[in-house]
Write a protein that holds these residues in place. Structure first.
Motif, PDB file in Angstrom:
ATOM      1  N   LYS A 400       0.843  -1.193   0.000  1.00  0.00           N
ATOM      2  CA  LYS A 400       0.000   0.000   0.000  1.00  0.00           C
ATOM      3  C   LYS A 400       0.880   1.245   0.000  1.00  0.00           C
ATOM      4  O   LYS A 400       1.882   1.302   0.723  1.00  0.00           O
ATOM      5  CB  LYS A 400      -0.920   0.022   1.218  1.00  0.00           C
ATOM      6  CG  LYS A 400      -2.032  -1.006   1.204  1.00  0.00           C
ATOM      7  CD  LYS A 400      -2.898  -0.897   2.447  1.00  0.00           C
ATOM      8  CE  LYS A 400      -4.152  -1.770   2.316  1.00  0.00           C
ATOM      9  NZ  LYS A 400      -3.839  -3.178   2.022  1.00  0.00           N
ATOM     10  N   LEU A 401       0.496   2.225  -0.804  1.00  0.00           N
ATOM     11  CA  LEU A 401       1.166   3.520  -0.791  1.00  0.00           C
ATOM     12  C   LEU A 401       0.176   4.573  -0.317  1.00  0.00           C
ATOM     13  O   LEU A 401      -0.834   4.840  -0.978  1.00  0.00           O
ATOM     14  CB  LEU A 401       1.679   3.890  -2.187  1.00  0.00           C
ATOM     15  CG  LEU A 401       2.158   5.340  -2.348  1.00  0.00           C
ATOM     16  CD1 LEU A 401       3.320   5.641  -1.401  1.00  0.00           C
ATOM     17  CD2 LEU A 401       2.561   5.627  -3.794  1.00  0.00           C
ATOM     18  N   ASP A 428      -1.929  -1.118  -3.867  1.00  0.00           N
ATOM     19  CA  ASP A 428      -3.032  -0.166  -3.694  1.00  0.00           C
ATOM     20  C   ASP A 428      -2.464   1.229  -3.476  1.00  0.00           C
ATOM     21  O   ASP A 428      -1.599   1.434  -2.615  1.00  0.00           O
ATOM     22  CB  ASP A 428      -3.885  -0.543  -2.479  1.00  0.00           C
ATOM     23  CG  ASP A 428      -4.625  -1.863  -2.665  1.00  0.00           C
ATOM     24  OD1 ASP A 428      -5.112  -2.096  -3.779  1.00  0.00           O
ATOM     25  OD2 ASP A 428      -4.696  -2.650  -1.694  1.00  0.00           O
ATOM     26  N   PHE A 429      -2.978   2.178  -4.236  1.00  0.00           N
ATOM     27  CA  PHE A 429      -2.585   3.583  -4.106  1.00  0.00           C
ATOM     28  C   PHE A 429      -3.672   4.324  -3.335  1.00  0.00           C
ATOM     29  O   PHE A 429      -4.832   4.331  -3.736  1.00  0.00           O
ATOM     30  CB  PHE A 429      -2.392   4.197  -5.490  1.00  0.00           C
ATOM     31  CG  PHE A 429      -2.112   5.673  -5.471  1.00  0.00           C
ATOM     32  CD1 PHE A 429      -1.164   6.218  -4.609  1.00  0.00           C
ATOM     33  CD2 PHE A 429      -2.804   6.534  -6.333  1.00  0.00           C
ATOM     34  CE1 PHE A 429      -0.904   7.587  -4.597  1.00  0.00           C
ATOM     35  CE2 PHE A 429      -2.554   7.904  -6.330  1.00  0.00           C
ATOM     36  CZ  PHE A 429      -1.607   8.427  -5.459  1.00  0.00           C
ATOM     37  N   VAL A 430      -3.286   4.932  -2.211  1.00  0.00           N
ATOM     38  CA  VAL A 430      -4.255   5.625  -1.358  1.00  0.00           C
ATOM     39  C   VAL A 430      -3.844   7.087  -1.227  1.00  0.00           C
ATOM     40  O   VAL A 430      -3.055   7.456  -0.355  1.00  0.00           O
ATOM     41  CB  VAL A 430      -4.334   4.976   0.045  1.00  0.00           C
ATOM     42  CG1 VAL A 430      -5.448   5.626   0.859  1.00  0.00           C
ATOM     43  CG2 VAL A 430      -4.530   3.479  -0.056  1.00  0.00           C
ATOM     44  N   PRO A 431      -4.374   7.965  -2.086  1.00  0.00           N
ATOM     45  CA  PRO A 431      -4.064   9.392  -1.973  1.00  0.00           C
ATOM     46  C   PRO A 431      -4.878  10.038  -0.851  1.00  0.00           C
ATOM     47  O   PRO A 431      -6.050   9.713  -0.659  1.00  0.00           O
ATOM     48  CB  PRO A 431      -4.447   9.941  -3.342  1.00  0.00           C
ATOM     49  CG  PRO A 431      -5.519   9.017  -3.833  1.00  0.00           C
ATOM     50  CD  PRO A 431      -5.218   7.662  -3.256  1.00  0.00           C
ATOM     51  N   VAL A 432      -4.265  10.960  -0.127  1.00  0.00           N
ATOM     52  CA  VAL A 432      -4.913  11.618   1.023  1.00  0.00           C
ATOM     53  C   VAL A 432      -4.724  13.119   0.893  1.00  0.00           C
ATOM     54  O   VAL A 432      -3.612  13.590   0.628  1.00  0.00           O
ATOM     55  CB  VAL A 432      -4.304  11.145   2.359  1.00  0.00           C
ATOM     56  CG1 VAL A 432      -5.127  11.661   3.529  1.00  0.00           C
ATOM     57  CG2 VAL A 432      -4.167   9.641   2.405  1.00  0.00           C
ATOM     58  N   VAL A 433      -5.797  13.873   1.089  1.00  0.00           N
ATOM     59  CA  VAL A 433      -5.735  15.339   1.012  1.00  0.00           C
ATOM     60  C   VAL A 433      -6.182  15.923   2.344  1.00  0.00           C
ATOM     61  O   VAL A 433      -7.214  15.531   2.894  1.00  0.00           O
ATOM     62  CB  VAL A 433      -6.616  15.873  -0.136  1.00  0.00           C
ATOM     63  CG1 VAL A 433      -6.616  17.393  -0.144  1.00  0.00           C
ATOM     64  CG2 VAL A 433      -6.108  15.337  -1.472  1.00  0.00           C
ATOM     65  N   ALA A 434      -5.416  16.865   2.851  1.00  0.00           N
ATOM     66  CA  ALA A 434      -5.695  17.419   4.179  1.00  0.00           C
ATOM     67  C   ALA A 434      -6.679  18.576   4.157  1.00  0.00           C
ATOM     68  O   ALA A 434      -7.600  18.645   4.966  1.00  0.00           O
ATOM     69  CB  ALA A 434      -4.385  17.862   4.841  1.00  0.00           C
ATOM     70  N   PHE A 435      -6.492  19.521   3.197  1.00  0.00           N
ATOM     71  CA  PHE A 435      -7.264  20.757   3.269  1.00  0.00           C
ATOM     72  C   PHE A 435      -7.881  21.098   1.905  1.00  0.00           C
ATOM     73  O   PHE A 435      -7.485  22.076   1.272  1.00  0.00           O
ATOM     74  CB  PHE A 435      -6.379  21.924   3.724  1.00  0.00           C
ATOM     75  CG  PHE A 435      -5.596  21.645   4.969  1.00  0.00           C
ATOM     76  CD1 PHE A 435      -6.226  21.537   6.195  1.00  0.00           C
ATOM     77  CD2 PHE A 435      -4.216  21.480   4.917  1.00  0.00           C
ATOM     78  CE1 PHE A 435      -5.518  21.278   7.352  1.00  0.00           C
ATOM     79  CE2 PHE A 435      -3.488  21.227   6.068  1.00  0.00           C
ATOM     80  CZ  PHE A 435      -4.143  21.120   7.293  1.00  0.00           C
ATOM     81  N   ASP A 436      -8.819  20.309   1.449  1.00  0.00           N
ATOM     82  CA  ASP A 436      -9.475  20.585   0.176  1.00  0.00           C
ATOM     83  C   ASP A 436     -10.898  20.039   0.243  1.00  0.00           C
ATOM     84  O   ASP A 436     -11.114  18.824   0.168  1.00  0.00           O
ATOM     85  CB  ASP A 436      -8.705  19.933  -0.982  1.00  0.00           C
ATOM     86  CG  ASP A 436      -9.161  20.447  -2.338  1.00  0.00           C
ATOM     87  OD1 ASP A 436     -10.340  20.841  -2.456  1.00  0.00           O
ATOM     88  OD2 ASP A 436      -8.349  20.459  -3.277  1.00  0.00           O
ATOM     89  N   GLY A 441     -11.838  11.823  -2.030  1.00  0.00           N
ATOM     90  CA  GLY A 441     -11.170  10.632  -1.526  1.00  0.00           C
ATOM     91  C   GLY A 441     -10.891  10.724  -0.031  1.00  0.00           C
ATOM     92  O   GLY A 441     -11.597  11.416   0.716  1.00  0.00           O
ATOM     93  N   GLU A 442      -9.851  10.018   0.412  1.00  0.00           N
ATOM     94  CA  GLU A 442      -9.475  10.041   1.823  1.00  0.00           C
ATOM     95  C   GLU A 442      -9.066  11.460   2.228  1.00  0.00           C
ATOM     96  O   GLU A 442      -8.287  12.114   1.531  1.00  0.00           O
ATOM     97  CB  GLU A 442      -8.303   9.079   2.080  1.00  0.00           C
ATOM     98  CG  GLU A 442      -8.653   7.612   1.903  1.00  0.00           C
ATOM     99  CD  GLU A 442      -9.400   7.062   3.118  1.00  0.00           C
ATOM    100  OE1 GLU A 442      -9.627   7.817   4.079  1.00  0.00           O
ATOM    101  OE2 GLU A 442      -9.751   5.866   3.096  1.00  0.00           O
ATOM    102  N   LYS A 443      -9.593  11.903   3.361  1.00  0.00           N
ATOM    103  CA  LYS A 443      -9.305  13.255   3.840  1.00  0.00           C
ATOM    104  C   LYS A 443      -8.578  13.188   5.179  1.00  0.00           C
ATOM    105  O   LYS A 443      -8.768  12.267   5.971  1.00  0.00           O
ATOM    106  CB  LYS A 443     -10.590  14.061   3.982  1.00  0.00           C
ATOM    107  CG  LYS A 443     -11.290  14.342   2.659  1.00  0.00           C
ATOM    108  CD  LYS A 443     -12.528  15.199   2.859  1.00  0.00           C
ATOM    109  CE  LYS A 443     -13.204  15.498   1.522  1.00  0.00           C
ATOM    110  NZ  LYS A 443     -14.421  16.339   1.678  1.00  0.00           N
TER     111      LYS A 443
END
Length: 491
Positions: A400-401, A428-436, A441-443
């Motif tokens: 997992k990334l 598995d690619f798991v992109p995460v965004v903090a402030f958008d 997706g994952e926040k």
């Protein structure tokens, strides 16, 4: 280039003890208070005795750790200093010897005059005032040179520094200080990134990374043993230790095999802009024509001939059997190395590389569960790692990334990771965004996603900003994760 050179030296904390932080109060007490209470100058006598005795055993340790004037320069005046290169004249042996003779003559002349009134009431006041006047002179002259040049300009020709030099030489010639002479020492020169950070923060403007002796120690007698280079070494491989002491970090057999500092000549084949302050550089190797490199290693890129300085960058791509190496560089505001790279590097230019180096992010291919955690520009080493996991033979069944950024448009190489995800069932690619708020997706932060998994069976490889790494380590401690299965490198 002149503007770039003006940011070469870095202002950083130089006061690591209360004594170094506040000893300057003694300086002002004697230099200014002594104008009204001349006997304050008598306190300088034990100072002279102390630095003379200390230097006999430990070199200029007093200058870097106890000296009240040094405290004034580093604790107070550094924040007002231009902090630029000290002119060669101030560093010259000619000035040091000349000023020592002049200073000694003046002090000696005044002492002879005062001795004539020994036993009379004003004797102690007259004697004390000699040292009050000298302390005031040092404060004024040292203060001026501190502000206009560098805080430790005065220390280049300080008479007390000359006394320390002579005392230290006597200790060495007599072989008495072998057990007490602690010097700046490097674990192994093979581990040095040659980034010049030790030189850029050195109060005395020495170049430790270019001056190691065969024992990996800095023999320069101007070194004041202040720990500034130790505290600021990005690789954490410096310590002040005695040359007869045991090794302070014993490397296991084979670990240094990952640190090759072979000289490489390469041509910049392509420069690709990824965003306003991030570029990808492709280096076509010339001599040798290719290298053996593993996914997860980094390369040293020479950025300055003047300072013989390199910058370490994670390898973002390995192509054509190791004959093409890619790195991704983010420009840092007032960054010396990245300013040169962004302004001077051009396609077709021949540059020098060293490496490959590092094993912190070289993935254990015998592991079954692997978690990669990247943040910001720290994603770059995971490009060849993911490609290697997906395309080459290994025992990895679940990789997992987790890649975190602040806003969606800050993702780098997102298309590549999504393509690898679609191509492989084990990645598995798991992109995460903090402030958008528009992100679907994952926040949150990478730690929020990590916390959703049972991590005990994973080997975790992490590269990103310091705060991200610190938060992840805290989470793993809370989950009683086996820290021996964590491999991290900060950006």
């Amino acid at each position: 280039m002149e503007n770039i050179e003006s940011i070469y030296y870095i202002e950083t904390n130089r006061t690591f003890t209360l004594l170094r932080k506040y000893a300057w109060i003694f300086t002002l007490t004697v230099a200014i208070g002594g104008l009204w209470f001349p006997k304050f100058g008598l306190f300088v006598l034990p100072v002279i005795a102390g630095l003379s005795l200390t230097s006999f055993f430990k070199g200029r340790y007093w200058c870097g750790n106890i000296c009240p004037h040094g405290s004034l320069f580093d604790s107070v005046l550094l924040q007002f200093s231009k902090n630029r290169e000290i002119p060669h004249f101030f560093k010259s042996k000619f000035l040091r010897i000349s000023f020592f003779l002049f200073f000694s003559f003046q002090i000696g002349r005044k002492l002879v005059s005062v001795i004539n009134i020994y036993g009379q009431a004003p004797f102690l006041d007259k004697l004390g005032f000699i040292f009050v006047a000298s302390y005031l002179m040092v404060t004024v002259l040292g203060g001026i040179t501190s502000v206009f040049y560098s805080p430790r300009t005065w220390c280049q020709f300080c008479p007390m520094g000359s006394i320390q030099h002579m005392s230290y030489k006597a200790g060495k010639n007599l072989g008495i200080n072998n057990e007490t002479d602690a010097k700046v020492t490097i674990e192994s020169t093979d581990l040095c990134h040659e980034c010049g950070m030790c030189a850029r923060v050195c109060p005395m403007q020495l170049d430790p990374y270019l001056e190691w002796n065969e024992d990996g120690q800095l023999d320069n007698e101007k070194c004041i043993r202040c720990n500034t280079c130790v505290e600021n070494c990005p690789a954490g491989i410096l310590e002040i230790k005695n040359n007869s002491a045991d090794e302070f970090n014993i490397w296991e057999e084979g670990e240094l095999d990952y640190y090759h500092k072979d000289n490489i000549r390469a041509k910049i084949e392509e420069i690709r802009e990824l965003s306003g302050n991030i570029k990808e550089f492709s280096f076509r190797l010339m001599e040798p024509p290719h290298i053996d490199v593993e996914a997860g290693q980094f390369i040293l890129v020479k950025v300055s001939d003047k300072h013989q300085m390199y910058r370490a960058y994670s390898i973002a791509g390995i192509e054509d059997d190791g004959s093409l190496i890619k790195v991704t560089v983010m420009r840092i505001t007032d960054g010396y190395g990245t300013s040169i790279i962004f302004s001077d590097f051009e396609e077709g230019q021949v540059i020098e590389l060293k490496g490959p180096m590092g094993h912190e992010l070289v993935v254990d291919k015998d592991a079954e569960d692997v978690m990669l955690v990247g943040g910001g520009i720290g994603i770059t080493p995971f490009i060849p790692i993911v490609e290697d996991i997906v395309h080459n033979d290994n025992h990895i069944k679940n990789a997992k990334l987790i890649y975190g950024v602040n806003e969606e448009d800050q993702f780098l190489y997102r298309d590549f990771f999504e393509e690898m995800d679609a191509e492989s069932d084990k990645f598995d690619f798991v992109p995460v965004v903090a402030f958008d708020d528009n992100w679907n997706g994952e926040k949150g932060f990478v730690t929020d996603v990590m916390d959703k998994y049972e991590l005990d069976d994973y080997k975790i490889y992490m590269c990103g900003p310091g705060p991200m790494e610190a938060a992840a380590r805290q989470l793993l401690e809370e989950k009683d994760f086996d820290q021996s299965h964590l491999y991290a490198e900060s950006t």
